[in-house]
Design a protein around this motif. Structure first.
Motif, mmCIF file in Angstrom:
data_model
loop_
_atom_site.group_PDB
_atom_site.id
_atom_site.type_symbol
_atom_site.label_atom_id
_atom_site.label_comp_id
_atom_site.label_asym_id
_atom_site.label_seq_id
_atom_site.Cartn_x
_atom_site.Cartn_y
_atom_site.Cartn_z
ATOM 1 N N UNK A 1 22.272 69.799 41.591
ATOM 2 C CA UNK A 1 22.553 70.372 40.281
ATOM 3 C C UNK A 1 21.319 70.579 39.406
ATOM 4 N N UNK A 2 20.318 69.716 39.507
ATOM 5 C CA UNK A 2 19.120 69.886 38.688
ATOM 6 C C UNK A 2 18.304 71.092 39.134
ATOM 7 N N UNK A 3 18.580 71.598 40.332
ATOM 8 C CA UNK A 3 17.878 72.779 40.855
ATOM 9 C C UNK A 3 18.776 74.007 40.916
ATOM 10 N N UNK A 4 19.998 73.891 40.401
ATOM 11 C CA UNK A 4 20.950 74.997 40.413
ATOM 12 C C UNK A 4 21.212 75.421 38.976
ATOM 13 N N UNK A 5 20.684 76.589 38.617
ATOM 14 C CA UNK A 5 20.767 77.101 37.259
ATOM 15 C C UNK A 5 21.825 78.187 37.186
ATOM 16 N N UNK A 6 22.396 78.368 36.006
ATOM 17 C CA UNK A 6 23.311 79.477 35.767
ATOM 18 C C UNK A 6 22.979 80.059 34.404
ATOM 19 N N UNK A 7 22.931 81.399 34.322
ATOM 20 C CA UNK A 7 22.536 82.071 33.098
ATOM 21 C C UNK A 7 23.401 83.302 32.860
ATOM 22 N N UNK A 8 23.512 83.661 31.592
ATOM 23 C CA UNK A 8 24.196 84.896 31.238
ATOM 24 C C UNK A 8 24.079 85.171 29.758
ATOM 25 N N UNK A 9 24.490 86.358 29.363
ATOM 26 C CA UNK A 9 24.444 86.758 27.955
ATOM 27 C C UNK A 9 25.821 87.232 27.513
ATOM 28 N N UNK A 10 26.105 87.036 26.233
ATOM 29 C CA UNK A 10 27.373 87.442 25.635
ATOM 30 C C UNK A 10 28.522 86.787 26.406
ATOM 31 N N UNK A 11 29.464 87.543 26.919
ATOM 32 C CA UNK A 11 30.536 86.928 27.708
ATOM 33 C C UNK A 11 29.988 86.229 28.945
ATOM 34 N N UNK A 12 28.895 86.762 29.502
ATOM 35 C CA UNK A 12 28.243 86.097 30.626
ATOM 36 C C UNK A 12 27.689 84.746 30.240
ATOM 37 N N UNK A 13 27.300 84.589 28.967
ATOM 38 C CA UNK A 13 26.874 83.284 28.467
ATOM 39 C C UNK A 13 28.067 82.350 28.347
ATOM 40 N N UNK A 14 29.211 82.893 27.945
ATOM 41 C CA UNK A 14 30.415 82.062 27.854
ATOM 42 C C UNK A 14 30.726 81.413 29.196
ATOM 43 N N UNK A 15 30.771 82.211 30.262
ATOM 44 C CA UNK A 15 31.142 81.640 31.560
ATOM 45 C C UNK A 15 30.039 80.735 32.096
ATOM 46 N N UNK B 1 21.477 78.494 30.965
ATOM 47 C CA UNK B 1 20.868 79.378 29.977
ATOM 48 C C UNK B 1 21.935 80.277 29.384
ATOM 49 N N UNK B 2 22.194 80.121 28.080
ATOM 50 C CA UNK B 2 23.259 80.878 27.409
ATOM 51 C C UNK B 2 22.650 81.707 26.283
ATOM 52 N N UNK B 3 22.649 83.020 26.450
ATOM 53 C CA UNK B 3 22.025 83.951 25.524
ATOM 54 C C UNK B 3 23.118 84.647 24.718
ATOM 55 N N UNK B 4 23.091 84.492 23.400
ATOM 56 C CA UNK B 4 24.036 85.188 22.512
ATOM 57 C C UNK B 4 25.483 84.886 22.887
ATOM 58 N N UNK B 5 25.828 83.618 22.884
ATOM 59 C CA UNK B 5 27.178 83.195 23.253
ATOM 60 C C UNK B 5 28.140 83.362 22.082
ATOM 61 N N UNK B 6 29.296 83.995 22.280
ATOM 62 C CA UNK B 6 30.301 84.081 21.211
ATOM 63 C C UNK B 6 31.047 82.750 21.065
ATOM 64 N N UNK B 7 30.401 81.795 20.420
ATOM 65 C CA UNK B 7 30.893 80.419 20.370
ATOM 66 C C UNK B 7 32.102 80.229 19.472
ATOM 67 N N UNK B 8 32.447 81.247 18.701
ATOM 68 C CA UNK B 8 33.610 81.132 17.816
ATOM 69 C C UNK B 8 34.926 81.373 18.542
ATOM 70 N N UNK B 9 34.862 81.872 19.764
ATOM 71 C CA UNK B 9 36.085 82.171 20.504
ATOM 72 C C UNK B 9 36.741 80.897 21.026
ATOM 73 N N UNK B 10 38.037 80.983 21.260
ATOM 74 C CA UNK B 10 38.783 79.869 21.847
ATOM 75 C C UNK B 10 38.800 80.002 23.371
#
Length: 282
Positions: free
Chosen positions: A155-169, A185-194
């Motif tokens: 896990x320390x060598x397995x990264x996941x990244x995305x932006x917007x909805x890709x940041x959410x997942x 790595x979460x870029x511009x995450x819509x954190x207000x969503x449920x």
């Protein structure tokens, strides 16, 4: 509920060719599979792979970065609104001695993008398909990568990244499956969503030794008629939740709110190197 402008942004086309654009992907970016089966979703998906410049000449094992919206990562010819230049950035760093990483780009699902990237549909509150999407990453794609390539599989060598909805997942993956995805790595995450991901983190307590999270948004970032600064306003609450469950400020979390950041591939491309350096540091 969200405005129609954001809903449209979340549901970008799966293959939005830039008209007349020539390919810009580097020679060490190839297509791993044009139509990989996604058993948990009953679909197929194009998968990109970036191998470090020294991969063929070395015997080393490499970290792996799983990135959403693969169309926009490497090639202007397939991008929806510009590319992240992930390959150019990593090739430049490699030339300066960086040990490098394998990058796996997963195309988004077009009309299924929002469902796949959210545990709950933003406009209706009905269940999304994020859990099924994560099963594809964990049960189908990652085993292929670990079997066919020289990966560092922990896990320390397995990264996941995305932006917007890709940041959410991506952030959701780090919360729900920290045993697999230790660095996010979460870029511009819509954190207000449920569901609120800060609240979910407090419940799931995802921290494990070696875990790291990079968060970034623009100070005034918005989409369409959404309020100015909507992407930045809940980022401090996300940081507070991560600290509450064991992440150490600055060492395990890097949170950036950037004065001129916009909801765009250009902004995310600019932030990618900093995220990569932070998430791959020892």
């Amino acid at each position: 509920m969200i405005g129609n402008s954001l809903a449209a942004c979340l549901a970008v086309p799966s293959i939005a060719q830039s008209q007349g654009a020539e390919t810009t992907r580097s020679g060490n970016v190839t297509i791993l599979d044009e139509a990989m089966a996604m058993p948990s979703l009953g679909r197929t998906r194009r998968i990109w792979i970036y191998l470090p410049p020294d991969y063929q000449a070395s015997r080393r094992r490499y970290r792996v970065i799983y990135m959403q919206d693969g169309q926009n990562l490497f090639d202007r010819a397939t991008s929806y609104a510009g590319e992240w230049q992930v390959d150019e950035t990593l090739n430049r760093l490699a030339a300066s001695g960086d040990p490098g990483a394998i990058v796996v780009g997963i195309d988004n699902g077009g009309r299924n993008r929002t469902a796949e990237y959210h545990p709950r549909l933003p406009w209706s509150g009905l269940p999304g398909q994020a859990d099924a999407y994560l099963r594809f990453l964990i049960d189908t794609l990652k085993p292929i990568m670990d079997r066919r390539f020289r990966t560092l599989a922990g896990p320390a060598s397995t990264l996941i990244m995305g932006s917007s909805s890709g940041a959410t997942v991506s952030l959701y993956a780090g919360i729900m499956r920290p045993d697999v995805f230790g660095r996010v790595g979460a870029f511009s995450t819509p954190l207000w969503l449920e569901p609120r991901l800060d609240q979910l983190a407090r419940t799931k307590k995802p921290y494990r030794p070696g875990a790291r999270v990079f968060l970034v948004s623009g100070r005034d970032e918005k989409v369409g008629d959404e309020p100015k600064g909507i992407f930045a306003k809940d980022q401090p609450a996300m940081v507070e939740a991560l600290v509450a469950v064991g992440y150490r400020p600055e060492r395990d979390i890097r949170s950036r709110i950037v004065e001129d950041g916009t909801h765009s591939e250009g902004f995310w491309a600019r932030e990618f190197e900093g995220a990569y350096r932070f998430l791959t540091a020892s």
